[in-house]
Scaffold this motif. Structure first.
Motif, PDB file in Angstrom:
ATOM      1  N   MET A   1       0.838  -1.212   0.000  1.00 28.52           N
ATOM      2  CA  MET A   1       0.000   0.000   0.000  1.00 28.52           C
ATOM      3  C   MET A   1       0.864   1.250   0.000  1.00 28.52           C
ATOM      4  N   GLU A   2       0.560   2.148  -0.849  1.00 29.97           N
ATOM      5  CA  GLU A   2       1.251   3.426  -0.791  1.00 29.97           C
ATOM      6  C   GLU A   2       0.195   4.505  -0.953  1.00 29.97           C
ATOM      7  N   THR A   3      -0.009   5.238   0.141  1.00 28.98           N
ATOM      8  CA  THR A   3      -1.083   6.217   0.166  1.00 28.98           C
ATOM      9  C   THR A   3      -0.799   7.353  -0.787  1.00 28.98           C
ATOM     10  N   LYS A   4      -1.758   7.694  -1.583  1.00 30.15           N
ATOM     11  CA  LYS A   4      -1.633   8.863  -2.432  1.00 30.15           C
ATOM     12  C   LYS A   4      -2.330  10.013  -1.723  1.00 30.15           C
ATOM     13  N   TYR A   5      -1.542  10.965  -1.250  1.00 26.20           N
ATOM     14  CA  TYR A   5      -2.124  12.133  -0.615  1.00 26.20           C
ATOM     15  C   TYR A   5      -2.572  13.105  -1.698  1.00 26.20           C
ATOM     16  N   ARG A   6      -3.815  13.518  -1.605  1.00 28.60           N
ATOM     17  CA  ARG A   6      -4.391  14.356  -2.652  1.00 28.60           C
ATOM     18  C   ARG A   6      -3.687  15.696  -2.779  1.00 28.60           C
ATOM     19  N   CYS A   7      -3.229  16.221  -1.651  1.00 30.22           N
ATOM     20  CA  CYS A   7      -2.599  17.538  -1.662  1.00 30.22           C
ATOM     21  C   CYS A   7      -1.871  17.747  -0.342  1.00 30.22           C
ATOM     22  N   ASN A   8      -1.448  18.947  -0.059  1.00 25.79           N
ATOM     23  CA  ASN A   8      -0.672  19.222   1.143  1.00 25.79           C
ATOM     24  C   ASN A   8      -1.505  19.759   2.301  1.00 25.79           C
ATOM     25  N   CYS A   9      -2.809  19.705   2.163  1.00 25.49           N
ATOM     26  CA  CYS A   9      -3.684  20.166   3.233  1.00 25.49           C
ATOM     27  C   CYS A   9      -3.700  19.139   4.360  1.00 25.49           C
ATOM     28  N   PRO A  10      -3.430  19.560   5.599  1.00 26.39           N
ATOM     29  CA  PRO A  10      -3.404  18.610   6.720  1.00 26.39           C
ATOM     30  C   PRO A  10      -4.760  17.939   6.952  1.00 26.39           C
ATOM     31  N   PHE A  11      -5.834  18.680   6.783  1.00 22.05           N
ATOM     32  CA  PHE A  11      -7.164  18.125   7.016  1.00 22.05           C
ATOM     33  C   PHE A  11      -7.483  17.045   5.974  1.00 22.05           C
ATOM     34  N   SER A  55      -8.391  -6.719   5.182  1.00 22.55           N
ATOM     35  CA  SER A  55      -7.613  -5.709   4.459  1.00 22.55           C
ATOM     36  C   SER A  55      -7.475  -4.419   5.270  1.00 22.55           C
ATOM     37  N   LYS A  56      -8.513  -4.070   6.028  1.00 24.51           N
ATOM     38  CA  LYS A  56      -8.437  -2.844   6.827  1.00 24.51           C
ATOM     39  C   LYS A  56      -7.465  -3.004   7.994  1.00 24.51           C
ATOM     40  N   LEU A  57      -7.434  -4.178   8.606  1.00 25.44           N
ATOM     41  CA  LEU A  57      -6.476  -4.406   9.690  1.00 25.44           C
ATOM     42  C   LEU A  57      -5.051  -4.300   9.165  1.00 25.44           C
ATOM     43  N   LYS A  58      -4.854  -4.801   7.944  1.00 23.16           N
ATOM     44  CA  LYS A  58      -3.534  -4.667   7.326  1.00 23.16           C
ATOM     45  C   LYS A  58      -3.169  -3.205   7.118  1.00 23.16           C
ATOM     46  N   GLN A  59      -4.104  -2.432   6.575  1.00 14.48           N
ATOM     47  CA  GLN A  59      -3.865  -1.007   6.376  1.00 14.48           C
ATOM     48  C   GLN A  59      -3.540  -0.313   7.695  1.00 14.48           C
ATOM     49  N   LEU A  60      -4.326  -0.624   8.719  1.00 16.79           N
ATOM     50  CA  LEU A  60      -4.111   0.006  10.028  1.00 16.79           C
ATOM     51  C   LEU A  60      -2.717  -0.298  10.555  1.00 16.79           C
ATOM     52  N   GLU A  61      -2.273  -1.520  10.328  1.00 13.04           N
ATOM     53  CA  GLU A  61      -0.913  -1.884  10.730  1.00 13.04           C
ATOM     54  C   GLU A  61       0.120  -1.088   9.958  1.00 13.04           C
ATOM     55  N   GLU A  62      -0.088  -1.002   8.640  1.00 10.33           N
ATOM     56  CA  GLU A  62       0.869  -0.278   7.799  1.00 10.33           C
ATOM     57  C   GLU A  62       0.951   1.195   8.171  1.00 10.33           C
TER      58      GLU A  62
END
Lengths: 147, 147
Positions: A1-11, A55-62
Motif C-alpha cells: 500500500m502506498e497512500t496517495k495524498y491528494r494535496c498538502n492540506c493537513p485536514f 484488508s483494513k487491519l492490514k492497512q491500520l498496521e501499515e
DNA sequence: ACTTTTGCTTGCATAATACAAGTAATAACG
DNA sequence: CGTTATTACTTGTATTATGCAAGCAAAAGT
C-alpha cells in the motif's frame, strides 16, 4: 500500500488515511468496545465482512495505528491493539459522537443514549480521560503477558 | 438517497453520513478556504471530479449540511453555504488537523505548516472561534443580498 | 479421531469513485 | 447582434472499493 495524498492540506491528508467507511469504526470498536480479535470484530453490530476486515487491519498496521500480538496460552487468537498514534484519534472520535448525539437523532432515532453518551455530552474531557485510561490499563495487562 | 445506518452506535452513525472520501473535505473547503461555487470546488487542490462534486453537493443538501442561494447580480453562479449543523462539525475537522499535524508529517513531509496551523496547534479553541466567526460574517453578508 | 473455532483467502457481484467528453444556460466581447 | 467563454452540470465508461458466500488450514475442544 502506498497512500496517495491528494494535496498538502493537513485536514485532507488525515482523510486520505481515515476517510472511508471502516477505518475509524474499527478504531472506535477497539477503543470503546473492547474488540481485540478477528472474531470480536466480525461479531460486532456493524457486521463488517471478513475480507474487508482483513484488508483494513492490514492497512491500520501499515499506517502504524494497530499492532498485533499473541498470548502465550492461546496460539490461535491474534490480539490487535491501538498504538499511541491511534489513541491520539480519541478527540476526533469523541467529536463525531457529540455531533451525532446533537444532530443525527432526528433522522435516526434509535441511536443509543446511555450513561456513556450522557458523560460525553456533559464532560467530554472526562469521558476522554476515562476511556483512554481504561484502554491503556488493558493494554498494559496484555503487553505484560504477550510475547 | 436514503442512508442506511449500520447500527445504533452514535460514532458509527456519524461515519455513515461523513465517512467517505469527500464529504468532510468539501465542508472543510467551504469553512476554511472560502469555496462557494461549483467552479471554486473544481479548482481546489483536491481536484474533485465534477460528477462526484455534483452528487456530493446533493447529498450534503439532503443531509441538511449545505444550502444553495443565488445572488441577484449573477444568474449563473450558485452559492453553496454551510448550515449550523455543518458548522458544528468544526471541532471534528480541527481535531483531524491536529492529528495530522502531529502524526502525518513523517509520512507526508510537504503538509503545509503556516500561521493557521501554528494557531491550531497552540490554541485550538481560538482557532475555532476565529474561523467560525469569519464564516458567519461572510454568510450574513451573502444572505443579506441573496434571494 | 472427529468436530468446532479462529483467522483468514478466494471468487464473484455490486457500489463508489475517476476520467473524459458533452450540453444548456448565462455572460462577456467584438 | 453574433461569436466565444464561463458555469453548472450530465452522460458514458473504466477502475477501485466494498459486499456476500464459500472454502481452508491451524489450533482447540470433546
Amino acid at each position: 500500500m502506498e497512500t496517495k495524498y491528494r494535496c498538502n492540506c493537513p485536514f485532507t491528508s488525515a482523510l486520505d488515511v481515515l476517510g472511508d467507511k471502516w477505518m475509524l469504526v474499527i478504531i472506535k470498536q477497539m477503543l470503546l468496545e473492547n474488540k481485540e480479535t478477528f472474531k470480536d470484530f466480525t461479531e460486532s453490530d456493524e457486521a463488517i465482512a471478513t475480507n474487508i476486515l482483513s484488508s483494513k487491519l492490514k492497512q491500520l498496521e501499515e499506517y502504524g495505528l494497530v499492532t498485533k500480538s499473541k498470548l502465550p496460552n492461546n496460539k490461535k487468537s491474534i490480539y490487535y491493539h491501538l498504538t499511541d498514534k491511534a489513541l491520539d484519534l480519541t478527540p476526533v472520535i469523541l467529536e463525531l459522537g457529540i455531533w451525532s448525539d446533537k444532530h443525527l437523532r432526528e433522522a435516526h432515532p434509535t441511536i443509543v443514549d446511555d450513561d456513556g453518551m450522557q458523560l460525553l455530552r456533559t464532560d467530554k474531557a472526562e469521558f476522554g480521560r476515562v476511556i483512554e485510561g481504561k484502554y491503556r490499563e488493558k493494554l498494559a495487562a496484555i503487553m505484560a503477558i504477550s510475547h
